[in-house]
Design a protein around this motif. Structure first.
Motif, short mmCIF file in Angstrom:
data_model
loop_
_atom_site.label_atom_id
_atom_site.label_comp_id
_atom_site.label_asym_id
_atom_site.label_seq_id
_atom_site.Cartn_x
_atom_site.Cartn_y
_atom_site.Cartn_z
N SER A 7 -42.80 -27.10 1.36
CA SER A 7 -43.05 -25.93 0.50
C SER A 7 -41.78 -25.08 0.39
O SER A 7 -41.47 -24.56 -0.68
CB SER A 7 -44.21 -25.11 1.05
N ALA A 8 -41.04 -24.96 1.50
CA ALA A 8 -39.80 -24.19 1.44
C ALA A 8 -38.82 -24.82 0.46
O ALA A 8 -38.17 -24.13 -0.32
CB ALA A 8 -39.18 -24.11 2.84
N LEU A 9 -38.77 -26.16 0.49
CA LEU A 9 -37.88 -26.87 -0.43
C LEU A 9 -38.31 -26.66 -1.88
O LEU A 9 -37.50 -26.33 -2.76
CB LEU A 9 -37.92 -28.36 -0.08
N ASN B 218 -36.37 -22.02 -5.80
CA ASN B 218 -35.99 -21.30 -7.02
C ASN B 218 -37.04 -20.27 -7.44
O ASN B 218 -36.95 -19.70 -8.52
CB ASN B 218 -35.78 -22.29 -8.16
N TYR B 219 -38.04 -20.08 -6.62
CA TYR B 219 -39.13 -19.20 -7.04
C TYR B 219 -39.20 -17.93 -6.21
O TYR B 219 -40.14 -17.17 -6.32
CB TYR B 219 -40.46 -19.96 -6.99
N LEU B 220 -38.21 -17.73 -5.34
CA LEU B 220 -38.24 -16.53 -4.50
C LEU B 220 -38.03 -15.30 -5.36
O LEU B 220 -37.21 -15.31 -6.27
CB LEU B 220 -37.16 -16.63 -3.41
N GLY B 221 -38.78 -14.25 -5.08
CA GLY B 221 -38.57 -12.99 -5.75
C GLY B 221 -39.15 -12.89 -7.15
O GLY B 221 -38.93 -11.90 -7.85
N GLN C 260 -46.57 -13.07 -4.66
CA GLN C 260 -45.31 -13.76 -4.96
C GLN C 260 -45.08 -14.83 -3.89
O GLN C 260 -45.86 -14.95 -2.94
CB GLN C 260 -44.15 -12.77 -5.00
N TRP C 261 -44.02 -15.62 -4.08
CA TRP C 261 -43.78 -16.71 -3.14
C TRP C 261 -42.75 -16.29 -2.09
O TRP C 261 -41.69 -15.79 -2.43
CB TRP C 261 -43.30 -17.96 -3.88
N THR C 262 -43.10 -16.44 -0.82
CA THR C 262 -42.11 -16.32 0.25
C THR C 262 -42.34 -17.48 1.21
O THR C 262 -43.47 -17.95 1.36
CB THR C 262 -42.25 -15.01 1.05
N GLU C 263 -41.28 -17.93 1.85
CA GLU C 263 -41.40 -19.02 2.80
C GLU C 263 -42.33 -18.63 3.95
O GLU C 263 -42.29 -17.50 4.43
CB GLU C 263 -40.02 -19.36 3.38
#
Lengths: 525, 304
Positions: free
Chosen positions: B107-109, B113-116, B216-219
């Protein structure tokens, strides 16, 4: 005999390294009770699994009702009219009786209808059952009723029964036989698997004997002497155990009001057990599984701690002593479960020998193991008890049931016990190994050891015991001399089966006849 | 400390929202475990669902498609677990733990490009009439649709397990797989379907975090929610009704402690943070009387 229902022609099934069935052919007539006899590993189970669609044969064919029969799965077999009661019950403990029955049917009726059906059929065949009870709470006999009723609700043409009586009391066996005779009279064929020859003589019309996967004979069990059938099964002449009359020895083991709560949820509490065992004496304890056998063994072996004075070993209280202290003092136990309790399945025979022999055979020195001595001990056991294995470095799991049983019993006997307690010493063991184990127990008693044999096999207890007691619901009956005890008296001692009722339609077979069949069970010459 | 700043209606309303991700993941795992499989990879499947859902929702602008993608993503990952454990007979505990680690890394990988970025809005629905009832309306009937989807899934699972033949077979497979096999039921197929259902539900639970709760997306954003879902299944005795209760207690104590933190309660924040876990486990342990499915975690080998 009437017309043929099922004909097997040249069935062969091989597994890697072993041929389970080799060219097996025989036929079963409509309404016939057909016995399938054989030792463990003779291929009986594979054969019935083939008929029930669980195993696909490598070659050969089956004809059911004149049409080719090759069931792809058990569902197909059921639709063709074949039903099966399994040796190890195929029941789901956490579910109700009704749910268990529905699971065995292909076109299940509505839940409400099933309850009514269960009540009707169970009443008709004298097998009372409450459809709403949880199966895990039922006795072994009741659980078997669930399986039988599950089959009967499908109107089977052929009912396969795999060792159905191994967990039943004599009274429950009577009820079962009455049910089976009634089914047979109605035209249902029954394929009955057992190694209890007395039962087969009482119940079956024809017997087919398997040995090492092959049919070695067909006979009428009512005309054939049990000894003949037994020798056909084993392939050799059987030796019967020799009992000498022994002088009465000192009291070696005494239980005084042995009382203990059930160690786990489905266990049995021990209630005031009194027993005295003298040197040179074999005391047999009979009873249906789940009546406190495991708990009694645990209290004797030290796995369960009780009050100190409740267990006396040669007048020394050991009720609180741990397992190894009791072993060191000469009280040795052979539990029922070979794999996992008596032996660690994936450890070698040397390691297994070491585990109980470490105290009495001095196999450790200040905490360091003496491997050569342990290996020698394992080799001694293997040689003395004719354990068939390439050597002591093989794992316990790799041995057949009978060989491992000889090993674990032999391991205790070779430690020169004062008192030996064994639980189900010949369960699932072939006749030749069973005879060897029984002989070893008698020889041990001849040497002045006190021996307690706990078993569900009444024939076995009658063969080896001097005195007999019955264990029912955690209570031990007063002992009686084993010689001259009748099956009826044993049945009374075992109690149980109180809730059974007689079937409601005229069933064949008088009580006397059935009792006679039990007494004939003494098949080993 | 100012307890008057806590609005009980808002508190109760946010309880349902806070409970939903865990409820979704737990109800899926409940079905898996009732089928006799122990999948410890819930955390990994949740976070994979969270990132899959986020990516698809951002790409299409539709949160609904995002949830569908999350369910598929979770199910795909669980399929990997299913093939390994059911066909290659690998150990379920080890495989499940590996799945969690794998899911976190994957998921981190995928999410680099979707952070923030903010997720597309997923508006609350205002249930007509019922939503206008004072007090009860705002608490129960003014949430986003996934809250109700979650409740619907719980009810459907209860109905499936207790009222349908397929549910009975699934329980039979979990209770005693040898007996089920002997009666002619397909143990592997049943389990594989259950595992994929569990994966899909975990994916939905994860996506609820990334699309609704945060959003939103965060690791590593699931932060242990998968583990608490696993615990709730066990302490709820594998029963859907108790599972709902457990999830709501957890959600309730979570929002309560957040409110208490905001109100400045004179208790170290660490104690407040651990309180949802303690409260949930305490309540469910006290109630717990159930018994695990008989074949749970055991490897099934059909050849015997």
């Amino acid at each position: 005999m009437t017309e043929t229902l099922l004909a097997l022609e040249g069935l062969t099934k091989a597994y890697p390294g072993v041929v389970a069935n080799r060219n097996v052919s025989f036929s079963i007539g409509r309404g016939e009770i057909h016995a399938l006899l054989g030792e463990n590993g003779a291929g009986k189970s594979t054969l019935v699994k083939t008929i029930y669609g669980l195993v696909k044969p490598d070659s050969g064919s089956m004809i059911l009702n004149g049409a080719t029969f090759a069931p792809a799965d058990p569902g197909a077999a059921r639709r063709a009219g074949v039903a099966m009661v399994f040796q190890h019950f195929s029941l789901f403990d956490a579910m109700t009786v009704a749910e268990n029955i529905v699971l065995g049917m292909d076109i299940p009726p509505s839940p409400r209808a099933i309850a009514g059906e269960v009540k009707r059929v169970s009443h008709l065949y004298g097998l009372p059952l409450d459809p709403d009870r949880i199966v895990g709470d039922l006795s072994a006999g009741e659980r078997q009723r669930v399986e039988i009723i599950r089959c009967l609700l499908q109107d089977p043409k052929l009912l396969i029964m795999d060792e159905p009586t191994s967990v039943l009391t004599p009274q429950e066996v009577d009820i079962l036989f009455t049910t089976l005779r009634k089914l047979s009279a109605e035209g249902t064929a029954i394929l009955y698997i057992s190694h209890k020859l007395g039962e087969i003589a009482a119940l079956c019309d024809t017997a087919t004997v398997l040995r090492q996967g092959q049919v070695v004979g067909t006979c009428d069990p009512r005309q054939t002497a049990p000894r003949e059938m037994a020798e056909l099964m084993v392939g050799t002449v059987l030796q019967s155990p020799v009992r000498a009359t022994r002088p009465e020895g000192p009291i070696l083991l005494a239980l005084r009001s042995l009382t203990a709560p059930a160690p786990q949820q489905f266990g049995t509490a021990l209630k005031g057990i009194d027993l005295i065992v003298r040197g040179g004496e074999v005391v047999g304890i009979g009873g249906v599984a789940g009546n406190g056998q495991d708990e009694l063994v645990a209290a004797l072996s030290g796995e369960m701690s009780v009050d100190d004075g409740m267990v006396l070993l040669a007048d020394v209280p050991v009720g609180r002593a741990p397992v190894n202290a009791r072993r060191a003092a000469g009280l040795l136990c052979g539990p029922e479960e070979r794999l996992g309790h008596a032996a660690a399945p994936d450890m070698t025979l040397t390691e297994n020998a070491l585990m109980t022999g470490v105290a009495r055979k001095e196999l450790a020195n200040h905490g360091f193991l003496r491997w050569p001595a342990a290996r020698d001990f394992a080799k001694e056991i293997i040689a003395a008890f004719d354990v068939r294995t390439p050597g002591p470095e093989n794992t316990a799991r790799s041995l057949s049931g009978g060989n491992l049983q000889k090993f674990v019993i032999g391991r205790e006997i070779m430690q020169d016990p004062k008192v030996l307690v064994v639980n189900q010493p010949t369960w699932g063991v072939d006749a030749a190994a069973a005879a060897a184990i029984r002989q070893a127990l008698l020889t041990l008693a001849d040497q002045g050891v006190a021996v307690v044999v706990i078993s569900q096999d009444l024939d076995e207890l009658m063969e080896v015991s001097d005195r007999f007691c019955a264990l029912t619901d955690g209570r031990l009956s007063p002992s009686r001399p084993a010689r001259g005890l009748t099956v009826d008296e044993i049945g009374m001692m075992l109690g149980g089966a109180h809730d059974l009722e007689a079937p409601h339609l005229g069933a064949s077979g008088s009580t006397d006849e059935r009792l006679a069949s039990h007494m004939k069970q003494d098949t080993r010459p | 400390m100012d307890l008057s700043s806590i609005n009980p209606i808002l508190l109760l309303a946010s309880l349902m929202v806070a409970a939903t991700p865990i409820l979704l993941a737990a109800i899926g795992e409940l079905v898996v475990e009732r089928a006799g499989v122990l999948n410890l990879g819930v955390e990994g499947m949740m976070i994979t669902g969270a990132v899959c859902g986020f990516i698809i929702a951002v790409a299409t602008g539709s949160p609904w498609l995002g949830f569908v993608g999350a369910a598929i993503g979770g199910a795909m990952l669980s399929l990997l677990f299913g093939v390994l454990t059911q066909f290659l007979l690998s150990n379920q505990v080890a495989t499940g733990l590996a799945l969690t680690l794998f899911g976190l890394g994957l998921s981190a990988l995928m999410g680099q490009n979707y952070l923030g970025i903010r997720a597309p809005a997923f508006p609350d629905i205002h249930v007509p009439l019922l939503g206008d009832i004072p007090v009860i309306g705002p608490i129960v009937f003014q949430h986003d649709p996934m809250v109700y989807v979650g409740l619907f899934i719980v009810a459907a699972v209860w109905w499936f397990l207790n009222r349908t033949r397929a549910g009975l077979v699934l329980r039979a497979v979990g209770e005693n797989h040898d007996a089920a096999h002997a009666l002619g039921y397909h143990v592997r197929q049943t389990r594989l379907l259950a595992i994929m259902f569990g994966g899909a539900c975990a994916g939905l639970g994860g996506a609820y975090l990334s699309l609704v709760r945060v959003p939103q997306w965060t690791e590593g954003m699931t932060a242990g929610a998968g583990w608490i879902a696993l615990a709730i299944v066990v302490f709820a005795s594998w029963r859907p009704g108790r599972l709902l209760l457990g999830a709501y207690i957890f959600g309730g104590v979570t929002v309560l402690q957040l409110n208490l933190q905001a109100a400045g309660l004179a208790v170290p924040v660490e104690y407040l943070s651990m309180s949802p876990y303690l409260a949930t486990i305490a309540v469910l342990v006290i109630m717990s009387a159930g018994r695990a499915p008989g074949s749970l975690g055991r490897i099934f080998h059909a050849a015997r």
